[in-house]
Design a protein around this motif. Structure first.
Motif, PDB file in Angstrom:
ATOM      1  N   PRO A 112       0.828  -1.213   0.000  1.00  0.00           N
ATOM      2  CA  PRO A 112       0.000   0.000   0.000  1.00  0.00           C
ATOM      3  C   PRO A 112       0.862   1.263   0.000  1.00  0.00           C
ATOM      4  O   PRO A 112       1.908   1.299   0.616  1.00  0.00           O
ATOM      5  CB  PRO A 112      -0.789  -0.108   1.304  1.00  0.00           C
ATOM      6  N   ALA A 113       0.432   2.279  -0.707  1.00  0.00           N
ATOM      7  CA  ALA A 113       1.213   3.509  -0.844  1.00  0.00           C
ATOM      8  C   ALA A 113       1.319   4.235   0.494  1.00  0.00           C
ATOM      9  O   ALA A 113       0.341   4.392   1.196  1.00  0.00           O
ATOM     10  CB  ALA A 113       0.549   4.422  -1.883  1.00  0.00           C
ATOM     11  N   ALA A 114       2.534   4.655   0.822  1.00  0.00           N
ATOM     12  CA  ALA A 114       2.769   5.413   2.073  1.00  0.00           C
ATOM     13  C   ALA A 114       2.769   6.902   1.781  1.00  0.00           C
ATOM     14  O   ALA A 114       3.226   7.346   0.731  1.00  0.00           O
ATOM     15  CB  ALA A 114       4.092   4.996   2.686  1.00  0.00           C
ATOM     16  N   GLN A 115       2.245   7.647   2.700  1.00  0.00           N
ATOM     17  CA  GLN A 115       2.214   9.099   2.559  1.00  0.00           C
ATOM     18  C   GLN A 115       3.155   9.721   3.602  1.00  0.00           C
ATOM     19  O   GLN A 115       3.193   9.293   4.755  1.00  0.00           O
ATOM     20  CB  GLN A 115       0.794   9.629   2.767  1.00  0.00           C
ATOM     21  N   GLU A 116       3.868  10.745   3.193  1.00  0.00           N
ATOM     22  CA  GLU A 116       4.815  11.416   4.101  1.00  0.00           C
ATOM     23  C   GLU A 116       4.239  12.775   4.501  1.00  0.00           C
ATOM     24  O   GLU A 116       3.804  13.540   3.641  1.00  0.00           O
ATOM     25  CB  GLU A 116       6.167  11.600   3.410  1.00  0.00           C
ATOM     26  N   PHE A 117       4.239  13.022   5.786  1.00  0.00           N
ATOM     27  CA  PHE A 117       3.687  14.277   6.308  1.00  0.00           C
ATOM     28  C   PHE A 117       4.719  14.961   7.200  1.00  0.00           C
ATOM     29  O   PHE A 117       5.516  14.298   7.861  1.00  0.00           O
ATOM     30  CB  PHE A 117       2.413  14.028   7.128  1.00  0.00           C
ATOM     31  N   THR A 118       4.668  16.255   7.186  1.00  0.00           N
ATOM     32  CA  THR A 118       5.454  17.041   8.146  1.00  0.00           C
ATOM     33  C   THR A 118       4.486  17.638   9.163  1.00  0.00           C
ATOM     34  O   THR A 118       3.539  18.347   8.792  1.00  0.00           O
ATOM     35  CB  THR A 118       6.230  18.176   7.466  1.00  0.00           C
ATOM     36  N   VAL A 119       4.704  17.335  10.421  1.00  0.00           N
ATOM     37  CA  VAL A 119       3.806  17.796  11.481  1.00  0.00           C
ATOM     38  C   VAL A 119       4.554  18.831  12.331  1.00  0.00           C
ATOM     39  O   VAL A 119       5.607  18.522  12.894  1.00  0.00           O
ATOM     40  CB  VAL A 119       3.346  16.639  12.383  1.00  0.00           C
ATOM     41  N   ASP A 120       4.057  20.061  12.381  1.00  0.00           N
ATOM     42  CA  ASP A 120       4.639  21.110  13.226  1.00  0.00           C
ATOM     43  C   ASP A 120       3.914  21.136  14.556  1.00  0.00           C
ATOM     44  O   ASP A 120       2.695  21.316  14.601  1.00  0.00           O
ATOM     45  CB  ASP A 120       4.509  22.492  12.561  1.00  0.00           C
ATOM     46  N   VAL A 121       4.635  20.955  15.617  1.00  0.00           N
ATOM     47  CA  VAL A 121       4.064  21.016  16.968  1.00  0.00           C
ATOM     48  C   VAL A 121       4.766  22.140  17.724  1.00  0.00           C
ATOM     49  O   VAL A 121       5.990  22.151  17.824  1.00  0.00           O
ATOM     50  CB  VAL A 121       4.244  19.675  17.719  1.00  0.00           C
ATOM     51  N   GLU A 122       3.996  23.067  18.215  1.00  0.00           N
ATOM     52  CA  GLU A 122       4.579  24.187  18.984  1.00  0.00           C
ATOM     53  C   GLU A 122       4.108  24.098  20.427  1.00  0.00           C
ATOM     54  O   GLU A 122       2.916  23.994  20.696  1.00  0.00           O
ATOM     55  CB  GLU A 122       4.159  25.526  18.386  1.00  0.00           C
ATOM     56  N   ILE A 123       5.043  24.099  21.330  1.00  0.00           N
ATOM     57  CA  ILE A 123       4.738  24.045  22.760  1.00  0.00           C
ATOM     58  C   ILE A 123       5.265  25.316  23.419  1.00  0.00           C
ATOM     59  O   ILE A 123       6.430  25.660  23.256  1.00  0.00           O
ATOM     60  CB  ILE A 123       5.393  22.823  23.430  1.00  0.00           C
ATOM     61  N   SER A 124       4.390  26.006  24.134  1.00  0.00           N
ATOM     62  CA  SER A 124       4.787  27.202  24.878  1.00  0.00           C
ATOM     63  C   SER A 124       4.687  26.919  26.367  1.00  0.00           C
ATOM     64  O   SER A 124       3.662  26.430  26.837  1.00  0.00           O
ATOM     65  CB  SER A 124       3.881  28.398  24.520  1.00  0.00           C
ATOM     66  N   PHE A 125       5.743  27.171  27.084  1.00  0.00           N
ATOM     67  CA  PHE A 125       5.707  26.983  28.533  1.00  0.00           C
ATOM     68  C   PHE A 125       6.625  28.003  29.183  1.00  0.00           C
ATOM     69  O   PHE A 125       7.357  28.728  28.508  1.00  0.00           O
ATOM     70  CB  PHE A 125       6.091  25.552  28.923  1.00  0.00           C
ATOM     71  N   GLU A 126       6.601  28.023  30.502  1.00  0.00           N
ATOM     72  CA  GLU A 126       7.198  29.141  31.206  1.00  0.00           C
ATOM     73  C   GLU A 126       8.560  28.875  31.813  1.00  0.00           C
ATOM     74  O   GLU A 126       9.268  29.794  32.178  1.00  0.00           O
ATOM     75  CB  GLU A 126       6.251  29.607  32.329  1.00  0.00           C
ATOM     76  N   ASN A 127       8.930  27.623  31.968  1.00  0.00           N
ATOM     77  CA  ASN A 127      10.203  27.308  32.594  1.00  0.00           C
ATOM     78  C   ASN A 127      11.211  26.960  31.517  1.00  0.00           C
ATOM     79  O   ASN A 127      11.155  25.897  30.897  1.00  0.00           O
ATOM     80  CB  ASN A 127      10.033  26.145  33.571  1.00  0.00           C
TER      81      ASN A 127
END
Length: 1316
Positions: A92-107
């Motif tokens: 089965p054909a595979a698909q490639e994805f780029t996932v951007d995850v942004e995490i904001s925290f204080e420490n």
């Protein structure tokens, strides 16, 4: 990022749902620990995933983060995943994805462990086998740059070129500063660069930006700032305490409501993820910091110990509050600022025009619409008129309109009421309290009626309305015999006011009637509230009054009426106030105030109040709390606790407080009780009441807790101070207050907070006069009672708006007793204790005299007299008053010309009060040398004076032959606002054997001073001394300059040996130092004598350099004298030239520099380095002049001793001289030596001693001035002579070691001779 990107992107919709849900769910599971960091940090990582149809993604992000990082806060932001491309692979054909995850925290410390973990992962990461496979190929982590906007102040003058970024000065500043910034801030983690962004005035404020990859802790930022200060050239004078970091995007700033109408209650909210409540608000347009007031409230709190929330609430907002607001939170050097603009608009209502309605049962609609459509909380219709015809209201929320439908029939419009006009009002009410209204006039016409009858009806209605009165919302009507009742239209603070004693509250009353004749507040008993407690403002469409009570007492418990009156029309509104009893901190009496307790011992401690109420009282010892035991003693209620020293470590100092909590759950803390736990073996003093103590221990005890006779009605007050001497407690100071006076003192403190203080004041003044007479013995014996009476007068004087003759008589009767001659010893004791009673008393009497309203009144007492006059309209006569005190043999006159009085407003009162004994208790003048020697007369005017005002006074001259008189006034602002004599604006007009006439350009308390030793500025002696000084200094400067030129010319020929070189080195440095000192002296004298504005910085510089260089002159003279002594006494001793120079320069410049720097450093921060009227060392406040006088006089004494030694050596016969020759030249040699050494060694300054003592003869002043003015001339003229090998100087040169070829030859010293 691993892998290659495809050329095409798939849409977000094509991304597998399980991949989307994975990141959403796992992101919610990721918890970050809170930290009190000043900034939020953003972490971004990119995941490239391969989607397969045979497996599902199963990745637990919790494994990425340490378990210690788990917390309640969810992920701040989630960007939608972005498909990058589909990769063509085998089925089965595979698909490639780029996932951007942004995490904001204080420490920011969370970054490194997360990055380390992700970088150590092995890729690809396989998914689960049970579903479609999803593999993670790689993860890349990046962090966003952090930009810190900073500023620092340079204490240098701002130049306009700093505004021009292309100027050379701007570039020079920027280069130097950026160099220092790079060196300092390079220690910050993730530091990238720093850039200067500009300069602004305020000295010079430098703004710059630092770019880093992570946040910085306050401690590390402080360290970096210190490095910046160290690396920056000191000419920039960086203020190390002014570094500031500003964040502008870290604050959540919101305004509620979004659309603001006039009258709304508006809330501005600032939220910061910072643990600090140090929040300030500022209105940009006015530039003012916003404080709590009757219209503005500020509340700041911490939410969940993590988020700072500050709310600025503006009640009943108007367009005055429009503009930009800044919310600023400060934590250490970090500043979080955010700004928002606030717009306020009026409620604009469009309504139907005036209509006529026929009473025929046909519907007629009245329409109202708002121009701005918002979600109105309510739209009301009201009617006002002699007939009542209601209608039906319909509201269209979408359009912001309301329709009011009338259907009038004949029964509602009887024939007699035809033509009646009824006003229908539509009122729009916003959800936040704003109200807008519009009136529509409706005239009702009966069927078949005519217009003439209609006009009569309208006129009748107008007359009825004019005679009507209004009924208040409390249903208490204000009736007249001619008018019916009308409903009041007032708004008042809606909530019930419930406070505790000591707390503040306000009541706002708003009337729809802007035109009024009178506005006042009164109690339910009808007593009017004193005007100082409320303010009233008139607007175009309304009027409002605010009753403000800053410190409530139980007297404020009750109902208060707000009353607006216009002719016979009254509008009244009532408000209930509940005040719960709670003692004020100052009214809680503690025992002991301070005490020593042996280790492992115990003691009873107590807190007492005057009245019994239902309080919950606990004692707090450190972090522990203990219940109290209540005990009632007559009218005093005490709460006790048995303190045991075992509960704390020993030895130790412990502060104990008691907390009173009332029925409203409000509490107050008592003054502290200081308990010193000491070892038992060091105790020597023991007493069952005072307790124990070590030798020298000083304690204080409230007088009421001692075995002193007291009144049953009230306890005595004040404090007694004891000291442990040997094995006994001895009284160090007794400040007890008699019971009647103490009771009045408590009443006076309560009076200034009372709503009816002006009504109570007359009786209180009468009681004070009577009680003072009864307590005369205590006044003459104890400074505590004296001080209490003065404090009572001071409190009473702040109350009245006007005083009548009877009240003033009571005041002066009290003053007469405390200024009696028998009380002078008590005044002397109070002066020794550095109290300010005399100035406080004078200020109180002045305040009473300003509000006196009594025509041509005269009050005469043995120790005080008062006379007054009222200024009539037209051309007033001159004000002339005379005062005679036979017992004191003093008199005085006051005159104000009629032309001066014409500038005063009619019905103004001029009052003069004269005191014969006050002169002995007021502090001496700032110089500490002059003393008041006459009456003290205070003249005041009841109205403010806007034009120049001149007053003439004549005082008896009690010392016609001793001292120079000065006309002075008592300046309450001198000596840190404790008061002192000042001669500004006053001068002596005429002096005779019997009197001194003064003229002053202002009004206050006047007297004359006698200066026993300083010459009169206008006297012949003073002028002569000035002429001698300036002429002598001019000649001196020329001579010194010539001396330096000659020395430069002959330097090589006269410095061939060691001793001669040192001698001329001393002479050159004496000459140079004296030249510079004389120049600075002339500059400083010119600034003062020519009345140039005294620039404080220039004056400080002049004083410092005069001090330093004159001291250098003396120390170089000392060096020259010591060198002469060394060569005469230690003939065979040898010291190298380098050592001699090191000692000489250290003594000549090092010692003066140390003395000068210590003097300016110790006195200038308190601004007592210089004199107030000259650029020279202060004497009156700090005795800084001693830093010059003491070294100078010591050097003079030493050099005089050396001179005696020199003369003794000269009188001895020299080798080879015949006795007859010696006898002939002895007198000449001695005379020559004295003439040379006197200026060189500074012996002329010895004559200055004679001028220090009071009463010194003028001859000493003249001689001292002549000798020192021409000292430089003597040095300059004598030095060249002794720089050459002339015959007359040979003997003197021999004393210094300079010899010719025929000098005595000794075998073992020939080498030394050659060197010398």
């Amino acid at each position: 990022m691993s892998g290659t990107l495809p050329p095409t992107h798939t849409s977000a919709g094509n991304l597998p749902k399980d991949l989307l849900s994975l990141f959403h769910s796992q992101a919610r599971q990721l918890k970050l620990e809170d930290m009190k960091s000043p900034r939020r940090t953003t972490l971004c990582f990119v995941i490239i995933a391969i989607y397969s149809s045979q497996a599902t993604l199963s990745l637990n992000l919790e494994s990425i983060v340490y378990h210690s990082l788990l917390h309640e806060h969810e992920l701040m932001e989630e960007d939608p995943v972005r498909p990058k491309r589909a990769v063509a692979v085998s089925s089965p054909a595979a698909q490639e994805f780029t996932v951007d995850v942004e995490i904001s925290f204080e420490n920011a410390s969370f970054l490194e462990p997360i990055k380390a973990y992700l970088n150590n992962l092995s890729f690809p990461i396989q998914g689960n086998d049970t579903d479609l496979a999803t593999d993670i190929l790689s993860i890349e982590v990046s962090t966003a740059d952090v930009i810190l906007r900073m500023s620092v102040r340079l204490n240098v003058g701002f130049q306009e070129d700093l505004r021009n970024s292309s100027s050379a000065l701007y570039k020079s500043y920027m280069t130097d500063l950026e160099t220092a910034f790079w060196k300092g801030y390079s220690i910050l983690p993730g530091f990238k660069l720093v850039t200067v962004t500009g300069f602004r005035p305020g000295s010079v404020v430098v703004t710059y930006e630092i770019t880093t990859t992570t946040t910085t802790s306050p401690a590390l930022m402080h360290k970096a700032n210190e490095k910046v200060t160290q690396n920056l050239n000191q000419t920039y004078k960086v203020d190390s305490s002014s570094f500031q970091v500003t964040y502008s995007n870290e604050t959540k700033f919101s305004i509620t409501p979004e659309i603001i109408f006039e009258g709304d209650t508006v809330t501005l909210t600032c939220e910061n993820e910072v643990f600090s409540t140090n929040v300030s608000w500022m209105h940009v347009e006015t530039g003012l910091d916003i404080q709590n007031s009757t219209e503005v409230s500020i509340y700041t709190s911490m939410l969940n110990n993590m988020t700072s929330v500050s709310r600025l609430i503006i009640h009943n907002i108007t367009r005055v509050y429009m503009g930009e607001y800044i919310c600023k939170l400060t934590l250490d050097i970090f500043e979080y600022a955010s700004r928002r603009k606030l717009e306020v608009i009026p409620i604009q209502i469009l309504a139907s025009e005036a209509v006529e309605v026929m009473c025929d049962n046909n519907p007629v609609s009245l329409n109202c619409c708002s121009e701005v459509n918002v979600n109105w909380s309510q739209i009301e219709w009201k009617q006002e008129g002699s007939i009542s015809i209601p209608g039906n209201a319909e509201i269209d929320t979408d359009s912001g309109c309301s329709r009011y439908t009338l259907m009038a029939n004949e029964t509602q419009c009887p024939s007699g009421s035809s033509g009646t006009t009824v006003v229908y009002t539509c009122e729009f009410i916003s959800a936040h309290g704003a109200r807008g209204r519009k009136d529509i006039e409706v005239t009702f016409i009966s069927v078949g009626d005519n217009s003439s009858h209609k006009g009569e009806v309208r006129e009748s209605q107008r007359l009825v309305m004019e005679m009507s009165t209004v009924q208040s919302t409390t249903k208490n009507s204000l009736e007249t015999s001619k008018a019916p009742e009308q409903q009041a239209k007032l708004n008042i603070t809606p909530d019930l006011i419930s406070v505790s004693e000591g707390q503040s509250f306000f009541i706002k009353c708003i009337s729809d009637m802007s035109n009024y004749d009178e506005m006042y507040w009164n109690t339910s008993a009808g007593a009017k509230i004193y005007k100082r407690f409320y303010t009233t403002r008139r607007y175009s469409d309304r009027a409002e009054s605010v009753l403000t009570v800053k410190t409530s007492t139980r007297e404020w418990n009750g109902t208060y009426h707000c009353v607006f009156r216009y002719k016979t029309l009254y509008r009244v509104m009532a408000k209930d106030v509940i005040v719960y009893p709670l003692p004020l901190e100052s009214n809680i009496m503690v025992d002991p105030v301070e005490a020593a307790i042996p280790c492992r011992s115990s003691r009873h401690i107590r807190c007492c109040v005057e009245e019994d109420s239902d309080y919950k009282v606990i004692f707090q010892v450190g972090s522990s709390s203990f219940p109290a035991v209540k005990e009632v003693d007559e009218k005093q209620v005490c709460y006790k606790h048995h303190f045991t020293a075992d509960s704390v470590s020993c030895p130790e100092n412990v502060d104990v407080f008691c907390h009173f909590t009332n029925a409203a759950n409000n509490s107050v803390q008592s003054p502290s009780m200081k308990l010193n736990l000491v070892p038992g073996e060091s105790i020597t003093c023991q007493d069952p009441i005072l307790g124990v103590g070590e030798p020298g221990k000083v304690i204080q005890k409230l007088c009421q807790f001692l075995n002193i006779t007291r009144s049953r009605e009230s306890p005595i007050g004040g404090i007694i101070t004891y000291k442990c001497v040997g094995s006994q407690w001895q009284i160090e100071k007794n400040d007890c207050i008699s019971a009647p006076i103490n009771a009045l003192l408590q009443l006076a403190k309560a009076l200034v907070k009372s709503p009816t203080q002006d009504e109570k004041l007359p009786s209180y003044l009468g009681n004070l006069s009577i009680s003072t007479k009864q307590a005369k013995l205590e006044v003459d014996s104890f400074s505590g009672t004296l001080g209490a009476i003065i404090n009572i007068l001071d409190l009473f004087s702040t109350v009245p708006t006007q005083v009548n003759s009877e009240m003033m008589t009571h005041v002066l009767s009290t003053v007469d007793i405390i200024l009696g001659k028998s009380a002078l010893n008590t005044w002397k004791m109070s002066q020794q204790q550095k109290t300010n009673y005399s100035s406080q008393l004078l200020d109180s009497v002045e305040r009473f005299s300003r509000v006196l309203r009594a025509e041509d009144s005269t009050i005469s007492q043995p120790n005080v007299q008062m006379k007054s006059m009222v200024i009539k309209p037209g051309h007033p006569q001159s004000y002339r008053q005379s005062f005679v005190f036979l017992d004191s043999d003093l008199w005085g006159n006051v005159t104000i010309s009629g032309c001066q009085l014409e500038h005063l407003q009619p019905d103004s009162f001029v009052v003069t009060v004269a005191f014969p004994t006050l002169k002995t208790i007021l502090d001496r003048d700032v110089l500490g040398e002059n003393f008041a020697n006459s009456l003290v007369m205070t003249t005041t005017v009841s109205r403010s004076i806007t034009t120049p005002f001149r007053i003439l006074m004549t005082f008896k001259n009690s010392h016609p032959s001793g001292g120079i008189p000065q006309c002075v006034f008592w300046n309450f602002n001198l000596a840190n606002h404790t008061g002192g004599w000042d001669n500004s604006g006053c001068y002596v007009k005429e002096v005779t054997e019997d009197s001194v006439s003064c003229s002053c350009e202002h009004l206050t308390s006047f007297s004359i001073l006698m200066s026993p030793d300083s010459p009169d500025p206008d006297s012949l002696l003073k002028i002569l001394l000035d002429i001698i000084s300036y002429i002598g200094l001019c000649f001196s400067i020329l001579s010194l300059a010539a001396c330096l030129v000659v020395e430069a010319v002959v330097w090589k020929s006269v410095t061939k040996n060691r001793t001669s070189s040192m001698r001329h080195t001393c002479i050159v440095n004496i000459t140079a130092s004296l030249l510079v000192a004389d120049v600075w002296f002339i500059v400083a004298a010119a600034i003062h004598d020519h009345r140039f504005p005294l620039n404080e910085t220039a004056c400080v510089a002049a004083t410092f350099f005069i001090h330093f260089f004159y001291l250098s002159v003396f120390f170089w003279m000392l060096t020259l004298g010591l060198m002469l002594f060394y060569r005469l006494v230690f003939i065979l001793h040898d010291t190298s030239k380098s050592i001699q120079k090191t000692i000489a320069f250290s003594l000549g410049y090092g010692c003066p520099l140390v003395i000068s720097v210590i003097t300016v450093g110790a006195t200038q921060p308190r601004e007592v380095y210089m004199r107030k009227n000259a650029c020279w060392l202060n004497w009156e406040d700090t005795k800084a002049l001693l830093a010059f006088v003491i070294p100078a006089l010591i050097i003079v004494v030493v050099n005089m001793t050396i001179t005696v030694v020199v003369i003794t050596k000269i009188l001895r016969p020299s080798i080879g001289d015949k006795p007859s020759k010696q006898e002939k030249s002895s007198l000449f040699q001695v005379t020559k030596s004295i003439g040379v050494l006197t200026p060189l060694l500074g012996l002329t300054w010895g004559f200055g001693l004679a001028t220090v003592f009071q009463g010194s003869n003028a001859v000493f002043h003249i001689v001292f001035t002549l000798l020192n003015a021409f000292q430089s001339t003597s040095i300059g003229s004598s030095t060249p002579v002794f720089s050459m090998s002339s015959p007359i100087s040979r003997r003197f040169n021999n004393l210094f070691g300079k010899t010719d070829n025929a000098t005595l030859k000794i075998k073992n010293v020939s080498k030394m001779k050659t060197e010398n």
